[in-house]
Structures are given as C-alpha cells and as structure tokens.
Motif scaffolding. Structure first.
Motif, PDB file in Angstrom:
ATOM      1  N   GLU A   1      -5.635  -3.215   2.982  1.00  0.00           N
ATOM      2  CA  GLU A   1      -6.312  -3.518   1.716  1.00  0.00           C
ATOM      3  C   GLU A   1      -7.602  -2.726   1.575  1.00  0.00           C
ATOM      4  O   GLU A   1      -7.942  -2.280   0.473  1.00  0.00           O
ATOM      5  CB  GLU A   1      -6.578  -5.017   1.632  1.00  0.00           C
ATOM      6  N   GLU A   2      -8.316  -2.530   2.678  1.00  0.00           N
ATOM      7  CA  GLU A   2      -9.570  -1.767   2.608  1.00  0.00           C
ATOM      8  C   GLU A   2      -9.299  -0.292   2.308  1.00  0.00           C
ATOM      9  O   GLU A   2     -10.012   0.346   1.533  1.00  0.00           O
ATOM     10  CB  GLU A   2     -10.330  -1.891   3.922  1.00  0.00           C
ATOM     11  N   ALA A   3      -8.238   0.271   2.902  1.00  0.00           N
ATOM     12  CA  ALA A   3      -7.927   1.689   2.693  1.00  0.00           C
ATOM     13  C   ALA A   3      -7.396   1.935   1.286  1.00  0.00           C
ATOM     14  O   ALA A   3      -7.769   2.914   0.636  1.00  0.00           O
ATOM     15  CB  ALA A   3      -6.916   2.162   3.731  1.00  0.00           C
ATOM     16  N   GLY A   4      -6.531   1.051   0.797  1.00  0.00           N
ATOM     17  CA  GLY A   4      -5.946   1.259  -0.522  1.00  0.00           C
ATOM     18  C   GLY A   4      -5.288   2.619  -0.611  1.00  0.00           C
ATOM     19  O   GLY A   4      -4.489   2.999   0.246  1.00  0.00           O
TER      20      GLY A   4
ATOM     21  N   LYS B   1      -3.509  -6.496   7.724  1.00  0.00           N
ATOM     22  CA  LYS B   1      -3.686  -6.679   6.288  1.00  0.00           C
ATOM     23  C   LYS B   1      -5.038  -6.173   5.812  1.00  0.00           C
ATOM     24  O   LYS B   1      -5.135  -5.467   4.798  1.00  0.00           O
ATOM     25  CB  LYS B   1      -3.530  -8.164   5.940  1.00  0.00           C
ATOM     26  N   GLU B   2      -6.099  -6.517   6.540  1.00  0.00           N
ATOM     27  CA  GLU B   2      -7.442  -6.138   6.086  1.00  0.00           C
ATOM     28  C   GLU B   2      -7.630  -4.626   6.079  1.00  0.00           C
ATOM     29  O   GLU B   2      -8.333  -4.071   5.227  1.00  0.00           O
ATOM     30  CB  GLU B   2      -8.518  -6.793   6.952  1.00  0.00           C
ATOM     31  N   ILE B   3      -6.975  -3.919   7.007  1.00  0.00           N
ATOM     32  CA  ILE B   3      -7.079  -2.456   7.052  1.00  0.00           C
ATOM     33  C   ILE B   3      -6.315  -1.842   5.888  1.00  0.00           C
ATOM     34  O   ILE B   3      -6.802  -0.909   5.228  1.00  0.00           O
ATOM     35  CB  ILE B   3      -6.566  -1.932   8.398  1.00  0.00           C
TER      36      ILE B   3
ATOM     37  N   ARG C   1       0.842  -1.200   0.000  1.00  0.00           N
ATOM     38  CA  ARG C   1       0.000   0.000   0.000  1.00  0.00           C
ATOM     39  C   ARG C   1       0.873   1.244   0.000  1.00  0.00           C
ATOM     40  O   ARG C   1       0.630   2.187  -0.764  1.00  0.00           O
ATOM     41  CB  ARG C   1      -0.920  -0.001   1.221  1.00  0.00           C
TER      42      ARG C   1
ATOM     43  N   ILE D   1      -6.809   5.603   5.926  1.00  0.00           N
ATOM     44  CA  ILE D   1      -7.195   4.611   6.929  1.00  0.00           C
ATOM     45  C   ILE D   1      -8.182   5.243   7.899  1.00  0.00           C
ATOM     46  O   ILE D   1      -8.002   6.375   8.337  1.00  0.00           O
ATOM     47  CB  ILE D   1      -5.944   4.106   7.682  1.00  0.00           C
TER      48      ILE D   1
ATOM     49  N   ASP E   1      -9.674   3.003  10.417  1.00  0.00           N
ATOM     50  CA  ASP E   1      -9.652   2.141  11.600  1.00  0.00           C
ATOM     51  C   ASP E   1      -8.215   2.165  12.112  1.00  0.00           C
ATOM     52  O   ASP E   1      -7.321   1.544  11.542  1.00  0.00           O
ATOM     53  CB  ASP E   1     -10.072   0.713  11.216  1.00  0.00           C
TER      54      ASP E   1
END
Length: 526
Positions: free
Chosen positions: A185-188, A181-183, A129, A192, A194
């Motif tokens: 990938e979600e933010a891209g 990882k999930e944060i 990222r 962010i 979270d």
C-alpha cells in the motif's frame, strides 16, 4: 522406585524427541533428501555484468532486477519445467465451472523476512497493486477483482473466462510478488523500497556499483515437491550469497580463474574454450531467447511497413548471428516467436519469410516505399557485446543495400533513454527471454507502450481473441495466424535464438537456469 521413575521419564523424553524430529522432517523443515549429508561452503560469490536499478520486479521488466529478486520474493503460482502453471505460495488453485473465478487456498505458516506470517490481506494488497501497474494484467484480465474468502483463502473474479488467466497470474515480466500489506500500500504505483519477501534468501546489504549481499532466510518453509522450473522445493545452501557487479568482462573471467568468484554469469563467448580447458572450472550453456532487431515504427524511415519488409527480405541473419556469437553452439536459426518446447504456441507459420536473403525483393520494396536516402540511425552499446556486433553486421548489410546508415554508440543507460524519443533512432538490438504466452511479448501489443511503438490492429485483435478464448485448444489455434501477421507487420525481426553461458568452479552443484539463473538449490560442495 526413584531410579525406575527417572528411567521411565528419560525413555519418554527420548521418544518425544525422536517423534518431534520425525515430524519436523516430514513437514518440509530445512532438510531435503538431495542435500542430506553434504557439506556446503558458507559463502557463494557470483559475478555479473549489470546491476539492477531497483529491486521491485513488479514494477520493471529488467532482467537485472528479476535475476536477483526471484530468490527474495515469491508469487501465488509459478511455472514448472514444461511451462505449466503450478502453485507456489498458494497451496493449490481451483477454477470454477463457469471459468470466471479462481480460488487459491494459501499455504499456512509462511513467514515474511520481517518475521510476520503471510495473510490473505497481504496477498490481496499485493495482487491489487500488481493489477494497477502490470500492463499485461490490465490487458489479459481487465477488471479482475481480488477477494479475501477467509483468513487462509483468496480468489480472483474474472469478467470473462480466459484460458490464459492463470498464466497471466504466473507472469514473469512484471512479477506479481507477495509482500506485506503495508509495503504494497505504501509503494502503490511507485517502487518498493523496503525489500521484504518470503523467498529462501533475504536482502542483507546493497552497495551500489559493488554488490548485493543475501543471507539465508532460516524461517523459510520450502514446498515438498521436487524442484521444477521456478517451483517445487527451494533451499538456500550457502549462508551468504554475494552478487558482485563487474561490468568488465575480462575482470569477471580473471576473477573466476583466480578463485575470487565461484560463478560468473555472462561469460564472453570468446572465453568459453579457455574456461573449459582450465583445471577446476566448467561452463554451463543454456537457451535464453530471441536476439531481435527493433524498428522505430512511430516516425521516420521504418514507420513505413514496406521498408521494414525490405530489411527483412534482405538480411542474412545467419551471418549476423555468427558475427554476434562466433560459434553455432551459442545460437540457433529459428523463425518462431515461440521456441519448439512451448508446444501450445509453436508453429511453422511464415517460415518462408525468415532469413530470405532476397536482395531483388528488398530493392523492389525500397522503391515502393519512396525512400530517398534519409539517414537511418542504429543505436548500440558495447555493454552487450553480441548486440553491438549484431548492429555492426547489420550496418554493413544495409550499406551494401545502398541505404544511408549510421551507428551511434552510448552507454546502456543513455541508449535506453534515447530510445524513448522517436526522433533519435531507427533501429536497435536487444534480446527477449523465452515466454509462455503471446501476451508476454510486449513488442506485439499496441497498448503496452514498449519501445518501438507497435500499432497493429490485426495483432491486437489476435491477442484479444487469445485472451478471451475459454480453452487452451481455442487459444492455441490462433498461434499460426498471429505469427503470420507478426512476419507481415514486423514490429521486430527475430534474428534467431541465442544461448547464455556461465563459468563456474567444478565443485559448484545445483546451478540451473530457467528464464534466468536460479539462486536456490545451488552451492559449493566442500
């Protein structure tokens, strides 16, 4: 017989307990030699002038974000007191013989604030990222690929050897923070939302225009090394830290004197003597970085290099620094793009082009440029008083040079919006904290797209050559050429170095600044 058995079991239990306690302390635990036996206040109240727009330091270069986020988030590697790269979340690092692969064994049992353990997958997602959003990463280590070697090891593969590759991964402008990882990938490419890191403090509450509240992360695992720079052993000494947003300087000062705040950052220079003379209070002064005049080089008066050179030839920068800070204890005359302690990059090159005060040369350059009385707009904000004072002092000097100059005042957010439009301004003032490689200064890089729109093929080539140099000796050798070109092209004028000041209670201990205030290892001694 039963009594003997009970006594034996009791002795065994005590021995096991002592052993476990000893192992806990040896492993790093939550104690360290420097703070054992001391009692600390439960709450630390810090007052600042600016609040962050976001708490994602990978996405912004704003110091208001970095100053708070660095206690929440950590990176694979960071910097020591000498601006050298040291491991942080990495246990260590190793460069391959061909200089194209850096391997990072990861520290084990490192927990995120959500209780989950950090894995190689989290690191890979976070670094990929960062590579996608960091202009410096894309410029310095283009095409770098991150690999999960095993569950406890990651590596980066470079297209070519680079002496500054590790420094880039320790970047402090857009921090390569490690998040789940999930944060990541979600933010891209977005921010962010979270806020989960691995640092000694975790976010508890954020009230816009009021405060950010951090709490001690009790599962934090500090490193065993002595604190140094941004690394080594870190500990949250207070259970809670409040980061209060107080834009009004007098309110911050009054709050410190009354005891409402334990520390205030951005102590006005005019109030330093008052705080030093107040019983129970003290000040800390530390070098920050450059005070600088930024030119709009895309269009208008200063798209002409000769006009930029004319301004530089004319300015009395010492007078501007005195107008900004009032006392020489708060500033230094310094021509270098790098400060003297950054030995790999410091150079005397182009020193003769600094603080010239040569009005005859200035007038000659103005005439050669063809300037015909066009209005020169200086943007300013009172939210940074020393930048405002520098703008006023510069306006007076340019008017005395016979130029048509105006000063436009805005709140900080509006000024930042307006500087994105090249039709709306010609000059503004800002600061840049100390950097440790040339690529850290976005105003040098044509590809960075930073305000002012630098476009110098020569500077770009020097930056590229430095990035590709296989050794630090070869990279450092280019510093003089780069600085000569800097003072010729003039993307900005380095007015000089300035210092920041904090006021605090006398029983505040452990407060340090290193590229900004550090929120770990600082507390109120009871």
């Amino acid at each position: 017989m039963r009594d003997k058995t009970k006594a034996l079991l009791l002795s065994l239990f005590i021995m096991i307990t002592i052993t476990l306690i000893g192992c806990s302390n040896e492993a790093g635990g939550t104690e360290n030699d420097s703070t054992q036996g001391q009692e600390w206040g439960e709450v630390l109240n810090i007052s600042v002038g600016q609040q962050p727009g976001i708490l994602d330091p990978a996405l912004t270069t704003a110091t208001a974000t970095h100053d708070v986020a660095r206690a929440m988030y950590e990176t694979l590697v960071t910097l020591d007191d000498n601006y050298e790269v040291i491991p942080m979340l990495a246990e260590s690092f190793e460069m391959s013989e061909d200089g194209k692969t850096i391997t990072f064994p990861l520290r084990k049992a490192i927990k995120f604030h959500n209780g989950e353990e950090m894995t190689a997958d989290d690191v890979i997602a976070s670094m990929e990222r960062w590579m996608s959003i960091s202009a410096q990463a894309q410029s310095d280590i283009p095409g770098a690929e991150w690999e999960k070697v095993d569950e406890d090891t990651v590596a980066v593969h470079l297209q070519a050897p680079s002496a500054i590759s590790l420094y880039t991964i320790a970047e402090q402008n857009q921090l390569p923070i490690i998040v789940p990882k999930e944060i990541a990938e979600e933010a891209g490419a977005g921010a962010i939302e979270d806020y989960i890191g691995t640092g000694p403090l975790k976010l508890d509450e954020w009230r816009t225009d009021q405060y950010i509240k951090f709490v001690k992360f009790k599962d934090y695992q500090p490193r065993s090394e002595e604190p140094t720079g941004l690394g080594g052993r870190k500990e949250a000494l207070a259970d809670e830290i409040y980061w209060h947003f107080v834009p009004d300087e007098s309110t911050r000062v009054s709050g410190l004197i009354s005891g409402e705040y334990d520390i205030i950052l951005g102590l006005p220079y005019d109030n330093v003597g008052q705080i030093q003379d107040t019983d129970g209070l003290k000040t800390e002064i530390w070098p920050y970085g450059m005070e600088m005049l930024v030119f709009n080089k895309q269009e208008g008066t200063f798209a002409d290099q000769k006009m930029r050179q004319a301004i530089n030839a004319a300015l009395d920068v010492e007078s501007i620094l005195y107008a900004s800070f009032g006392d020489e204890q708060f500033f230094e005359l310094e021509h270098g793009v790098f400060t003297p302690e950054i030995k790999a990059w410091y150079t005397d090159a182009a020193k003769d082009k600094y603080n010239m005060q040569n009005e005859d040369l200035a007038q000659q350059l103005i005439e050669e440029s063809g300037y015909d009385g066009e209005e020169i707009v200086i943007l300013a904000t009172r939210e940074y008083p020393h930048f405002y004072s520098a703008a006023v002092a510069t306006l007076e000097q340019l008017e005395n040079l016979g130029l048509n100059v105006s000063l436009e005042l805005y709140d900080l957010a509006t000024m930042l919006d307006r500087r994105d439009d090249p039709e709306l301004w010609d000059i503004f003032f800002t600061g840049w904290n100390t950097q440790f490689i040339p690529q850290g200064y976005s105003f040098l890089d044509s590809k960075a797209g930073w305000a002012g729109w630098t476009n110098s093929e020569k500077i770009d080539q020097y930056l590229d050559d430095i990035s590709k140099a296989p050794t630090m000796e070869e990279a450092s050798a280019l510093a003089s050429d780069l600085q000569e070109e800097f003072w010729d092209y003039l993307p900005i004028i380095n007015v000089g170095l300035f210092h920041n000041v904090a006021g605090m209670k006398e029983n505040v201990t452990g407060f340090r600044n290193f590229i900004g205030p550090l929120l770990w290892n600082v507390g109120i001694e009871e």
